[in-house]
Each structure stands twice: as structure tokens, then as C-alpha cells.
Design a protein around this motif. Structure first.
Motif, PDB file in Angstrom:
ATOM      1  N   ASN A   1      16.884  40.317  26.131  1.00  0.00           N
ATOM      2  CA  ASN A   1      17.705  39.173  26.560  1.00  0.00           C
ATOM      3  C   ASN A   1      18.279  38.410  25.368  1.00  0.00           C
ATOM      4  OD1 ASN A   1      15.844  38.015  29.540  1.00  0.00           O
ATOM      5  ND2 ASN A   1      16.987  39.884  29.155  1.00  0.00           N
ATOM      6  N   SER A   2      18.257  39.008  24.200  1.00  0.00           N
ATOM      7  CA  SER A   2      18.743  38.298  23.017  1.00  0.00           C
ATOM      8  C   SER A   2      20.246  38.046  23.118  1.00  0.00           C
ATOM      9  CB  SER A   2      18.442  39.099  21.750  1.00  0.00           C
ATOM     10  OG  SER A   2      19.202  40.306  21.733  1.00  0.00           O
ATOM     11  N   PRO A   3      20.710  36.926  22.590  1.00  0.00           N
ATOM     12  CA  PRO A   3      22.146  36.649  22.604  1.00  0.00           C
ATOM     13  C   PRO A   3      22.968  37.773  21.968  1.00  0.00           C
ATOM     14  CG  PRO A   3      20.956  34.654  22.051  1.00  0.00           C
ATOM     15  CD  PRO A   3      19.938  35.764  22.083  1.00  0.00           C
ATOM     16  N   GLU A   4      22.453  38.362  20.872  1.00  0.00           N
ATOM     17  CA  GLU A   4      23.176  39.452  20.205  1.00  0.00           C
ATOM     18  C   GLU A   4      23.366  40.638  21.141  1.00  0.00           C
ATOM     19  OE1 GLU A   4      21.166  36.724  17.627  1.00  0.00           O
ATOM     20  OE2 GLU A   4      20.272  38.128  19.051  1.00  0.00           O
ATOM     21  N   PHE A   5      22.301  40.935  21.902  1.00  0.00           N
ATOM     22  CA  PHE A   5      22.385  42.058  22.832  1.00  0.00           C
ATOM     23  C   PHE A   5      23.459  41.820  23.880  1.00  0.00           C
ATOM     24  CE2 PHE A   5      21.247  43.582  27.080  1.00  0.00           C
ATOM     25  CZ  PHE A   5      21.368  44.952  26.878  1.00  0.00           C
ATOM     26  N   PHE A   6      23.502  40.619  24.450  1.00  0.00           N
ATOM     27  CA  PHE A   6      24.459  40.370  25.528  1.00  0.00           C
ATOM     28  C   PHE A   6      25.901  40.373  25.040  1.00  0.00           C
ATOM     29  CE2 PHE A   6      20.731  38.588  27.877  1.00  0.00           C
ATOM     30  CZ  PHE A   6      20.739  39.554  28.871  1.00  0.00           C
ATOM     31  N   ARG A   7      26.127  39.919  23.820  1.00  0.00           N
ATOM     32  CA  ARG A   7      27.492  39.989  23.284  1.00  0.00           C
ATOM     33  C   ARG A   7      27.949  41.447  23.201  1.00  0.00           C
ATOM     34  NH1 ARG A   7      25.081  36.291  19.352  1.00  0.00           N
ATOM     35  NH2 ARG A   7      25.393  34.159  20.116  1.00  0.00           N
ATOM     36  N   GLN A   8      27.050  42.307  22.755  1.00  0.00           N
ATOM     37  CA  GLN A   8      27.368  43.729  22.664  1.00  0.00           C
ATOM     38  C   GLN A   8      27.449  44.362  24.056  1.00  0.00           C
ATOM     39  OE1 GLN A   8      24.711  45.986  20.134  1.00  0.00           O
ATOM     40  NE2 GLN A   8      25.389  47.941  20.974  1.00  0.00           N
ATOM     41  N   ALA A   9      26.528  43.990  24.942  1.00  0.00           N
ATOM     42  CA  ALA A   9      26.484  44.583  26.283  1.00  0.00           C
ATOM     43  C   ALA A   9      27.748  44.269  27.074  1.00  0.00           C
ATOM     44  CB  ALA A   9      25.249  44.078  27.037  1.00  0.00           C
ATOM     45  N   VAL A  10      28.241  43.040  26.944  1.00  0.00           N
ATOM     46  CA  VAL A  10      29.469  42.673  27.653  1.00  0.00           C
ATOM     47  C   VAL A  10      30.651  43.459  27.093  1.00  0.00           C
ATOM     48  CG1 VAL A  10      31.131  40.796  28.012  1.00  0.00           C
ATOM     49  CG2 VAL A  10      28.701  40.406  28.436  1.00  0.00           C
ATOM     50  N   ASP A  11      30.727  43.580  25.775  1.00  0.00           N
ATOM     51  CA  ASP A  11      31.807  44.365  25.155  1.00  0.00           C
ATOM     52  C   ASP A  11      31.804  45.800  25.682  1.00  0.00           C
ATOM     53  OD1 ASP A  11      32.857  42.356  23.663  1.00  0.00           O
ATOM     54  OD2 ASP A  11      31.881  42.928  21.771  1.00  0.00           O
ATOM     55  N   GLU A  12      30.623  46.403  25.726  1.00  0.00           N
ATOM     56  CA  GLU A  12      30.523  47.796  26.154  1.00  0.00           C
ATOM     57  C   GLU A  12      30.821  47.949  27.644  1.00  0.00           C
ATOM     58  OE1 GLU A  12      26.645  48.973  24.839  1.00  0.00           O
ATOM     59  OE2 GLU A  12      27.263  49.119  22.720  1.00  0.00           O
ATOM     60  N   ALA A  13      30.399  46.970  28.448  1.00  0.00           N
ATOM     61  CA  ALA A  13      30.691  47.023  29.881  1.00  0.00           C
ATOM     62  C   ALA A  13      32.191  46.886  30.137  1.00  0.00           C
ATOM     63  CB  ALA A  13      29.921  45.929  30.616  1.00  0.00           C
ATOM     64  N   LEU A  14      32.846  46.008  29.378  1.00  0.00           N
ATOM     65  CA  LEU A  14      34.298  45.851  29.500  1.00  0.00           C
ATOM     66  C   LEU A  14      35.008  47.174  29.214  1.00  0.00           C
ATOM     67  CD1 LEU A  14      34.745  42.400  27.728  1.00  0.00           C
ATOM     68  CD2 LEU A  14      35.359  42.884  30.105  1.00  0.00           C
ATOM     69  N   GLU A  15      34.491  47.884  28.217  1.00  0.00           N
ATOM     70  CA  GLU A  15      35.090  49.163  27.843  1.00  0.00           C
ATOM     71  C   GLU A  15      34.893  50.200  28.947  1.00  0.00           C
ATOM     72  OE1 GLU A  15      34.680  52.325  24.162  1.00  0.00           O
ATOM     73  OE2 GLU A  15      34.313  50.194  23.769  1.00  0.00           O
ATOM     74  N   ARG A  16      33.666  50.274  29.493  1.00  0.00           N
ATOM     75  CA  ARG A  16      33.398  51.259  30.546  1.00  0.00           C
ATOM     76  C   ARG A  16      34.192  50.953  31.811  1.00  0.00           C
ATOM     77  NH1 ARG A  16      28.212  50.900  28.208  1.00  0.00           N
ATOM     78  NH2 ARG A  16      27.564  49.261  29.673  1.00  0.00           N
ATOM     79  N   LEU A  17      34.297  49.676  32.136  1.00  0.00           N
ATOM     80  CA  LEU A  17      35.049  49.271  33.328  1.00  0.00           C
ATOM     81  C   LEU A  17      36.560  49.296  33.081  1.00  0.00           C
ATOM     82  CD1 LEU A  17      32.715  46.317  34.335  1.00  0.00           C
ATOM     83  CD2 LEU A  17      33.226  48.267  35.819  1.00  0.00           C
ATOM     84  N   ASP A  18      36.936  49.419  31.820  1.00  0.00           N
ATOM     85  CA  ASP A  18      38.344  49.474  31.418  1.00  0.00           C
ATOM     86  C   ASP A  18      39.106  48.264  31.961  1.00  0.00           C
ATOM     87  OD1 ASP A  18      40.600  50.375  30.211  1.00  0.00           O
ATOM     88  OD2 ASP A  18      41.037  51.974  31.646  1.00  0.00           O
ATOM     89  N   THR A  19      38.546  47.084  31.677  1.00  0.00           N
ATOM     90  CA  THR A  19      39.139  45.847  32.165  1.00  0.00           C
ATOM     91  C   THR A  19      39.052  44.786  31.076  1.00  0.00           C
ATOM     92  OG1 THR A  19      39.088  44.230  33.988  1.00  0.00           O
ATOM     93  CG2 THR A  19      36.960  45.001  33.172  1.00  0.00           C
ATOM     94  N   ASP A  20      39.807  43.709  31.241  1.00  0.00           N
ATOM     95  CA  ASP A  20      39.834  42.643  30.245  1.00  0.00           C
ATOM     96  C   ASP A  20      38.765  41.577  30.483  1.00  0.00           C
ATOM     97  OD1 ASP A  20      42.035  43.796  28.997  1.00  0.00           O
ATOM     98  OD2 ASP A  20      43.450  42.747  30.309  1.00  0.00           O
ATOM     99  N   TYR A  21      38.207  41.546  31.686  1.00  0.00           N
ATOM    100  CA  TYR A  21      37.206  40.525  32.007  1.00  0.00           C
ATOM    101  C   TYR A  21      36.265  41.046  33.102  1.00  0.00           C
ATOM    102  CZ  TYR A  21      40.092  39.615  36.140  1.00  0.00           C
ATOM    103  OH  TYR A  21      40.802  39.755  37.312  1.00  0.00           O
ATOM    104  N   ILE A  22      35.078  40.482  33.130  1.00  0.00           N
ATOM    105  CA  ILE A  22      34.086  40.767  34.175  1.00  0.00           C
ATOM    106  C   ILE A  22      33.917  39.489  34.978  1.00  0.00           C
ATOM    107  CG2 ILE A  22      31.648  41.288  34.608  1.00  0.00           C
ATOM    108  CD1 ILE A  22      31.772  42.909  31.913  1.00  0.00           C
ATOM    109  N   ASP A  23      34.038  39.598  36.287  1.00  0.00           N
ATOM    110  CA  ASP A  23      33.998  38.391  37.127  1.00  0.00           C
ATOM    111  C   ASP A  23      32.607  37.749  37.158  1.00  0.00           C
ATOM    112  OD1 ASP A  23      36.772  38.487  38.718  1.00  0.00           O
ATOM    113  OD2 ASP A  23      36.010  40.523  38.502  1.00  0.00           O
ATOM    114  N   LEU A  24      31.574  38.575  37.245  1.00  0.00           N
ATOM    115  CA  LEU A  24      30.204  38.063  37.305  1.00  0.00           C
ATOM    116  C   LEU A  24      29.315  38.967  36.464  1.00  0.00           C
ATOM    117  CD1 LEU A  24      27.799  36.411  38.423  1.00  0.00           C
ATOM    118  CD2 LEU A  24      27.889  37.824  40.496  1.00  0.00           C
ATOM    119  N   PHE A  25      28.684  38.397  35.464  1.00  0.00           N
ATOM    120  CA  PHE A  25      27.796  39.183  34.603  1.00  0.00           C
ATOM    121  C   PHE A  25      26.378  38.642  34.735  1.00  0.00           C
ATOM    122  CE2 PHE A  25      25.592  40.546  30.826  1.00  0.00           C
ATOM    123  CZ  PHE A  25      26.033  41.855  30.665  1.00  0.00           C
TER     124      PHE A  25
END
Length: 311
Positions: free
Chosen positions: A100-124
Motif C-alpha cells: 500500500n506504499s504511495p510509490e507503489f500506487f503511483r506506479q500501479a495507476v500508471d500501469e493500469a492506465l496503460e493496460r486499459l489504454d485510457t487517459d483516466y480511471i474513474d474509480l481506483f
């Protein structure tokens, strides 16, 4: 058509019935996953009026998000609310651990955005709590990503009431997703009141107890999947639960619906429980579930269900 509801304090609004997508590319969860069939189910749901798709890093892993991203390209992105989750990280030996580290979530959101091929995630969501990170620090990292426009709403999942309170110290949490159904009403022991008091949307998982509350099983039904290990499917408990579900069938007839829709309609009478993600893999099933958001149960029927499944 049911009215849309807002997710917590965010500006994200959804139809009250969403679609869980762990079967879409969930090769680590199900046998013989048909990816194209999964994508077709998502299309059927969107075409039927479902507006929120619920996925996660661990579904696949990763593959569900990728397939959802492919379907998103076929629709107006702004019409679809995408929820995803992360907390699973890997060490140098490839062993998974909860992070749950802040560093992990910054990376996790970036990677999820890439997999979803979108500019934003509505609910994370923070999918699971770890043992060491202060929960408000983890949520503050997500709040920064929200302010940057990378996510629009913040969720937590599998959190206890104490963990939720810690996570929400600054009032940033919009949604919590925990287990809740008529066989497991633990959330009524504090969480539902806290979420109601703090404008947090409670979304239950396992709302139909993996199908048991849909009224489709009998004593001869056998299970060789994840249901075989669930507490409400163990032999004696299973028979008792079947007997309770049978008592809902006459109630379903009164409303001209199936048992599943009556159960889902009951959930909407709980404080702050505004969105439900029932399992569905067929278009007709999805449409039937959506009707639950439009059923107004008579007060005596709500009381009957409440007492029948009392804790």
C-alpha cells in the motif's frame, strides 16, 4: 430507468447495477476462459445500460484490464465508468505481497492506465490493506493522482471499520467494496453506518453468495470451483441456507421477479449501499439484474427478509 447515483463525494455517477469482470480474461480464476465471450458480455452489459465496469490488476493477472481497454475503444469513453484495483506487488523472487506504499500506487495507476489504454480511471481502489502502511498515507497518494486528473474517485476494499476510519482521516475515500450478502451481514455492525454518516458509497461483493441467493440450486447441486470452499456452501449450512432461499420464492412471485432480483432490491434498502455488482455472464441475466434497481419492496417484505436472514 433507475436514477444514477454518485460514488461518494466524487462527481462520478453510475447506474446502480454494475458489472464485475473477473471472468473477462481471468485465467487465474476460472478454467477455460473464453476471452472473446467475455468481451461480448461486456458489450451486452453496456448496450443494456450498465455504465460501470469493475475490474482489477489481479484478474488475469492484468489480462482483464487489457480486454476491458479493447472494448472501451468501441464506445464513447465518457459514457463508461471504469473501476479497477491494485495492491499486489512482486518481490525480486517473483513472490507476491500486498503493498500500500504511495510509490507503489503511483506506479500501479500508471500501469493500469496503460493496460486499459485510457487517459483516466474513474474509480481506483486499494484492493487489500497491507500490514505496515498508514492507510491515510496510501489514500493521500491517490488523492494526489485524483488532483492530477489520473483518477476521479478513490476506493478501498477488504478494509475493516478501523482501517476505513484511518484511510478516511482527511475525508478522501469515496467508496468501500467489502463482502456483504444475506448470509454475511457483518458490514451492518458499524461499517454501513459509518459510510452513511461520511458520504461513502458501500458496494458489496458476493451479493448473491456466488449464486446461492439466486434460488437456482438444490441439495443435489455439487460444486468443484471456488464455491466448494465458501462457508455458506458447507454441507449442513448449505441445506439451511437453501431452506431460507426457498422462502423467498413466493415473495418473488408477488413481484413477478426472480429471487435474485428480490435479494438485490433488499440491499438497496440498506444505508449507503447504492451500487451492486452481481455476477452475470449473459445479456438476459444482466437485464434481469438491472430491474432490481427499480423494485420498491413493501416495508413488511423488507422486514420479512431481514428477520429470515437475521444474524
Amino acid at each position: 430507468m433507475a436514477e444514477f447515483v454518485s460514488l461518494g463525494k466524487s462527481e462520478v455517477a453510475v447506474h446502480p447495477i454494475a458489472l464485475g469482470t473477473n471472468f473477462v480474461g481471468g485465467h487465474n480464476l476460472y478454467k477455460d476462459v473464453d476471452e472473446e465471450a467475455g468481451k461480448n458480455t461486456v458489450r451486452e452489459a453496456i448496450d443494456a445500460g450498465v455504465t460501470m465496469l469493475d475490474t482489477a490488476f489481479i484478474y488475469g493477472p492484468k489480462r482483464s484490464e487489457e480486454l476491458i481497454g479493447e472494448v472501451l475503444k468501441e464506445y464513447n469513453r465518457e459514457d463508461i465508468v471504469v473501476a479497477t484495483k491494485a495492491a499486489q506487488n512482486y518481490d525480486d523472487n517473483g513472490e507476491m505481497f500486498v503493498d500500500n506504499s504511495p510509490e507503489f500506487f503511483r506506479q500501479a495507476v500508471d500501469e493500469a492506465l496503460e493496460r486499459l489504454d485510457t487517459d483516466y480511471i474513474d474509480l481506483f481502489y486499494i484492493h487489500n490493506p497491507d500490514d505496515k502502511t498508514p492507510k491515510n498515507e496510501a489514500v493521500s497518494a491517490l488523492q494526489e493522482l485524483k488532483e492530477q486528473g489520473r483518477i476521479k474517485a478513490i476506493g478501498v476494499s477488504n478494509f475493516s471499520l478501523e482501517q476505513l476510519k484511518e484511510a478516511n482521516q482527511d475525508g478522501y475515500v469515496d467508496v468501500i467494496q467489502n463482502e456483504y450478502n444475506l448470509f454475511n451481514r457483518e458490514a451492518e455492525d458499524g461499517i454501513l453506518q459509518y459510510t452513511a454518516d461520511n458520504n461513502i458509497t458501500f458496494i458489496p461483493f458476493f451479493p448473491l453468495a456466488a449464486g446461492l441467493l439466486a434460488g437456482k440450486y438444490d441439495e443435489n447441486t455439487k460444486f468443484d470451483d471456488l464455491r466448494a470452499n465458501l462457508p455458506f456452501y458447507q454441507e449442513d449450512t448449505f441445506k439451511e441456507n437453501l431452506a431460507k432461499v426457498d422462502q423467498l420464492k413466493s415473495l418473488a412471485e408477488k413481484y413477478g421477479e426472480d429471487v435474485a432480483q428480490i435479494v438485490l432490491a433488499f440491499y438497496f434498502t440498506r444505508p449507503s449501499l447504492d451500487v451492486i455488482i452481481p455476477g452475470a455472464k449473459k445479456g438476459e441475466q444482466i437485464k434481469a439484474n438491472m430491474r432490481a434497481a427499480e423494485i420498491d419492496l413493501d416495508p413488511e417484505d423488507v422486514e420479512f427478509i431481514d428477520e429470515l436472514f437475521s444474524k
